[in-house]
Design a protein around this motif. Structure first.
Motif, mmCIF file in Angstrom:
data_model
loop_
_atom_site.group_PDB
_atom_site.id
_atom_site.type_symbol
_atom_site.label_atom_id
_atom_site.label_comp_id
_atom_site.label_asym_id
_atom_site.label_seq_id
_atom_site.Cartn_x
_atom_site.Cartn_y
_atom_site.Cartn_z
ATOM 1 N N ILE A 147 -28.300 -76.590 122.342
ATOM 2 C CA ILE A 147 -29.198 -75.422 122.392
ATOM 3 C C ILE A 147 -28.233 -74.308 123.480
ATOM 4 C CG2 ILE A 147 -31.191 -74.204 123.552
ATOM 5 C CD1 ILE A 147 -32.470 -77.096 123.193
ATOM 6 N N LEU A 148 -27.399 -74.949 124.082
ATOM 7 C CA LEU A 148 -26.620 -73.822 124.731
ATOM 8 C C LEU A 148 -25.387 -73.323 124.139
ATOM 9 C CD1 LEU A 148 -26.257 -72.614 127.738
ATOM 10 C CD2 LEU A 148 -24.393 -74.442 128.076
ATOM 11 N N MET A 149 -24.759 -74.228 123.050
ATOM 12 C CA MET A 149 -23.931 -73.744 122.195
ATOM 13 C C MET A 149 -24.366 -72.588 121.395
ATOM 14 S SD MET A 149 -21.691 -77.106 121.279
ATOM 15 C CE MET A 149 -20.425 -76.250 120.701
ATOM 16 N N LEU A 150 -25.870 -72.990 120.771
ATOM 17 C CA LEU A 150 -26.497 -71.717 120.277
ATOM 18 C C LEU A 150 -26.633 -70.293 120.570
ATOM 19 C CD1 LEU A 150 -29.124 -74.163 118.446
ATOM 20 C CD2 LEU A 150 -26.895 -72.921 117.302
ATOM 21 N N HIS A 151 -26.418 -70.125 122.140
ATOM 22 C CA HIS A 151 -26.388 -69.073 122.760
ATOM 23 C C HIS A 151 -25.377 -68.225 122.135
ATOM 24 C CE1 HIS A 151 -29.295 -70.940 125.254
ATOM 25 N NE2 HIS A 151 -29.202 -70.001 126.465
ATOM 26 N N ALA A 152 -24.419 -68.732 121.655
ATOM 27 C CA ALA A 152 -23.110 -67.969 121.211
ATOM 28 C C ALA A 152 -23.640 -67.328 119.935
ATOM 29 C CB ALA A 152 -21.983 -68.799 121.070
ATOM 30 N N VAL A 153 -24.529 -67.739 119.175
ATOM 31 C CA VAL A 153 -24.878 -66.969 118.019
ATOM 32 C C VAL A 153 -26.274 -65.936 118.180
ATOM 33 C CG1 VAL A 153 -26.308 -67.546 115.786
ATOM 34 C CG2 VAL A 153 -24.642 -69.082 116.813
ATOM 35 N N ALA A 154 -26.755 -66.184 119.344
ATOM 36 C CA ALA A 154 -27.674 -65.199 119.618
ATOM 37 C C ALA A 154 -27.421 -63.947 120.009
ATOM 38 C CB ALA A 154 -28.822 -65.569 120.772
ATOM 39 N N SER A 155 -28.229 -62.747 119.380
ATOM 40 C CA SER A 155 -27.688 -61.602 119.844
ATOM 41 C C SER A 155 -28.831 -60.473 120.285
ATOM 42 C CB SER A 155 -27.063 -60.728 118.724
ATOM 43 O OG SER A 155 -28.002 -60.742 117.638
ATOM 44 N N SER A 156 -30.185 -60.812 120.304
ATOM 45 C CA SER A 156 -31.254 -60.058 120.793
ATOM 46 C C SER A 156 -31.942 -60.734 121.896
ATOM 47 C CB SER A 156 -32.058 -60.065 119.580
ATOM 48 O OG SER A 156 -32.857 -61.351 119.114
ATOM 49 N N PHE A 157 -32.739 -60.112 122.474
ATOM 50 C CA PHE A 157 -33.598 -60.385 123.683
ATOM 51 C C PHE A 157 -34.338 -61.673 123.265
ATOM 52 C CE2 PHE A 157 -38.074 -60.147 125.366
ATOM 53 C CZ PHE A 157 -37.645 -60.647 126.538
ATOM 54 N N TYR A 227 -18.139 -63.934 126.727
ATOM 55 C CA TYR A 227 -19.557 -64.726 127.240
ATOM 56 C C TYR A 227 -19.987 -65.727 126.472
ATOM 57 C CZ TYR A 227 -22.495 -62.049 123.751
ATOM 58 O OH TYR A 227 -23.409 -61.782 122.854
ATOM 59 N N LYS A 228 -19.560 -65.445 124.934
ATOM 60 C CA LYS A 228 -19.839 -66.440 123.913
ATOM 61 C C LYS A 228 -19.025 -67.892 123.975
ATOM 62 C CE LYS A 228 -21.719 -63.352 120.457
ATOM 63 N NZ LYS A 228 -21.613 -63.078 118.832
ATOM 64 N N ILE A 229 -17.704 -67.656 124.608
ATOM 65 C CA ILE A 229 -16.835 -68.599 124.671
ATOM 66 C C ILE A 229 -17.596 -69.708 125.860
ATOM 67 C CG2 ILE A 229 -14.433 -69.578 125.448
ATOM 68 C CD1 ILE A 229 -13.681 -66.988 124.225
ATOM 69 N N ILE A 230 -17.982 -68.849 126.910
ATOM 70 C CA ILE A 230 -18.431 -69.712 128.112
ATOM 71 C C ILE A 230 -19.713 -70.645 127.588
ATOM 72 C CG2 ILE A 230 -20.194 -69.515 129.937
ATOM 73 C CD1 ILE A 230 -17.247 -68.906 130.644
ATOM 74 N N PHE A 231 -20.671 -70.084 126.658
ATOM 75 C CA PHE A 231 -21.871 -71.022 126.026
ATOM 76 C C PHE A 231 -21.154 -71.953 125.453
ATOM 77 C CE2 PHE A 231 -24.387 -66.689 126.258
ATOM 78 C CZ PHE A 231 -24.829 -67.225 127.656
ATOM 79 N N VAL A 232 -20.127 -72.079 124.331
ATOM 80 C CA VAL A 232 -19.475 -72.732 123.570
ATOM 81 C C VAL A 232 -18.818 -74.113 124.504
ATOM 82 C CG1 VAL A 232 -17.790 -73.568 121.747
ATOM 83 C CG2 VAL A 232 -19.337 -71.492 121.728
ATOM 84 N N LEU A 233 -18.170 -73.556 125.576
ATOM 85 C CA LEU A 233 -17.609 -74.536 126.454
ATOM 86 C C LEU A 233 -18.425 -75.429 127.025
ATOM 87 C CD1 LEU A 233 -14.494 -72.398 127.632
ATOM 88 C CD2 LEU A 233 -14.351 -74.229 126.013
ATOM 89 N N LEU A 234 -19.489 -74.454 127.696
ATOM 90 C CA LEU A 234 -20.241 -75.455 128.521
ATOM 91 C C LEU A 234 -21.489 -76.526 127.819
ATOM 92 C CD1 LEU A 234 -21.126 -72.884 131.244
ATOM 93 C CD2 LEU A 234 -19.159 -74.388 131.174
ATOM 94 N N GLY A 235 -21.635 -75.846 126.584
ATOM 95 C CA GLY A 235 -22.565 -76.638 125.748
ATOM 96 C C GLY A 235 -21.486 -77.912 125.058
#
Length: 515
Positions: A147-157, A227-235
């Motif tokens: 789920i955290l890695m999918l944060h890198a795909v999100a772009s809207s509120f 910021y997307k790299i952060i989500f991918v790394l931590l996920g």
């Protein structure tokens, strides 16, 4: 030994069991009375070691066994907590690295995590009791990493809100399960230290995450925004930890594959006197009722709310506050790291002090006094231009996080029986979420960059918390004295020796509790 004791009545059984609080925590703690039930509902442990102690292990053997446990269980718990806190605070880093959610929407997205946490806390505790507890934890970690890695795909509120809600649901199982695992493998006077060994990860992640985010901030963003790299790394890190938990974390002493059969028996005998129970799939409503009618339960609930309102605020806004002192985003990422060192040092100290002195409330007091001072300094130095003083103040505020460790160890060492422990842990984590939800709203965009109302709220809440701690300690001391008196009267009436009382404790250690 004196003549065999006469058959015990329910009242005398309760007195014998409740005397345990005096044995281990005569300063400020107390164990609740448990109901003796038929062996058909007893612990899985009962099937392995029986009602009475039949095997004695030397102190040296037990020390070697504890070292063996220490090489497996605390490191895995620490890895879980490390990745959980990193994932939870990922938004804090992203907030100053180009995250496309700002203002009140950022507050709401931060809140979404705790809404999911709140929504799923009781169901997840129920499910974990019906399944293999460590395997359930491992699956949740793998899912939340995805789920955290999918944060890198999100772009809207809306997308971020949904993902944070789901992340909170998955992470809601962590603290209750880790507390139960520690309490199954360690004695009361060992639990606070072991819990501090994984709670300390909260501080260490601030150091690790800050420097990782600082390094990522130099990426030009041509392939992926920083910021997307952060989500991918931590996920990805969370998925690795989840797999490790699935492979190596034991569900209970009975099912610990890394122990021999003899060592499993010894592990159970080590904690027999604590009467905490181990693994059992039965939910016992009488234990739930006892938890809900204990005034101390609600004081723990109040403690959890009061100490987690600041947590919800600072977990999401600490970097924004530091940046508001007049630093750049990259400077902020580095300057946030010493706060983690302060938090880690306080957690380790409070864990050590708690086991050394057999106290649980005093460490909370020690932890929150610097927070009160830090909040007061930030308010007093507002607009002073004294960046060093403001940084010192926000580092000092980080000490309050140790209170969570003290509450978890209180739950582990003062609650006998798995259903009761699970219920109290669920209530604790439910109110953890409530406190954090409130906390995400105390730093309002209209108050930026000073956020004076939020800082005043933190100082006030921590001051109230001091009085709650002293009240809970007073109640525990009174209950311990009362139960010590009742036990002495029962011993005199039946002609029991201390050895007779000890045998009764051992007899009911796994027999009467829903492990």
């Amino acid at each position: 030994m004196s003549a065999s004791p006469e058959p015990t009545s329910p009242i005398s059984e309760k007195i014998v069991e409740s005397s345990l609080g005096n044995r281990y925590s005569d300063k400020d703690e107390d164990n609740s009375v448990e109901t003796i039930i038929s062996s058909a509902d007893g612990d899985e442990a009962l099937k392995l070691v029986g009602k009475e102690r039949t095997t004695q292990f030397t102190e040296e053997y037990n020390r070697r066994l504890r070292r063996k446990l220490d090489f497996v269980i605390p490191p895995l718990c620490a890895a879980v907590y490390f990745t959980q806190f990193l994932d939870k605070t990922s938004m804090n880093y992203a907030s100053i690295m180009g995250l496309p959610v700002i203002g009140q929407n950022y507050n709401l997205v931060s809140m979404a995590f705790y809404l999911g946490f709140l929504f799923w806390e009781f169901p997840t505790v129920y499910i974990s009791q019906k399944t293999r507890i460590a395997k359930y934890l491992g699956v949740n970690i793998v899912v939340w990493g995805t789920i955290l890695m999918l944060h890198a795909v999100a772009s809207s509120f809306g997308a971020f809100f949904v993902l944070r809600f789901l992340l909170g649901m998955c992470e809601s199982c962590v603290a209750p399960i880790l507390v139960i695992i520690i309490s199954m493998f360690y004695k009361k006077d060992e639990q606070a230290t072991r819990i501090s060994w994984y709670i300390v990860m909260n501080g260490l992640t601030q150091i690790f995450g800050g420097f990782v985010a600082y390094g990522v901030s130099f990426d030009d963003g041509r392939h992926l925004a920083p910021y997307k790299i952060i989500f991918v790394l931590l996920g990805g890190l969370a998925i690795v930890v989840g797999i490790a938990v699935l492979i190596w974390m034991p569900d209970s002493p009975v099912l610990a594959q890394f122990l021999t059969t003899e060592e499993r028996i010894a592990a159970l005998e080590r904690v027999r006197d604590d009467q905490g129970g181990t693994e059992n799939k039965t939910l016992k409503m009488d234990q739930v009722k006892e938890t809900l009618t204990d005034v101390r339960t609600w004081l723990i609930v109040l403690t959890t709310i009061l100490t987690n309102i600041p947590n919800g605020a600072l977990t999401s806004f600490s970097n924004i506050i530091i940046k508001g002192f007049g630093y750049s985003s990259r400077q902020t990422l580095v300057l946030s790291t010493p706060g983690g060192a302060v938090a880690s040092a306080m957690v380790l100290f409070c864990g050590w002090y708690s086991d050394k002195k057999n106290e649980r409330m005093t460490p909370i007091v020690i932890a929150i006094i610097p927070t009160i001072i830090g909040a007061a300094i930030m308010i007093g130095l507002n607009h002073s231009g004294n960046k060093g003083g403001l940084l010192f103040a926000i580092y000092l505020i980080n000490t309050f996080g140790s209170s969570g460790s003290a509450v978890y160890s209180w739950n582990a060492s003062n609650t006998a029986g798995h259903t009761k422990k699970s219920t109290l842990n669920a209530l604790t984590m439910f109110t953890f979420a409530v406190g954090n939800i409130i906390g995400t709203e105390i730093f309002q965009p209209k108050d930026a960059p000073d956020y004076i109302p939020g800082k005043i709220a933190i100082m006030t809440l921590m001051t109230v918390q001091l009085f709650v701690c002293f009240l809970l300690r007073y109640i525990n001391i009174r209950m311990n004295k009362k139960k010590a008196k009742l036990l002495e009267e029962e011993k005199a009436r039946r002609g029991w020796t201390d050895e007779d009382v000890q045998k009764e404790r051992e007899k009911h250690a796994f027999f009467g509790f829903d492990g």
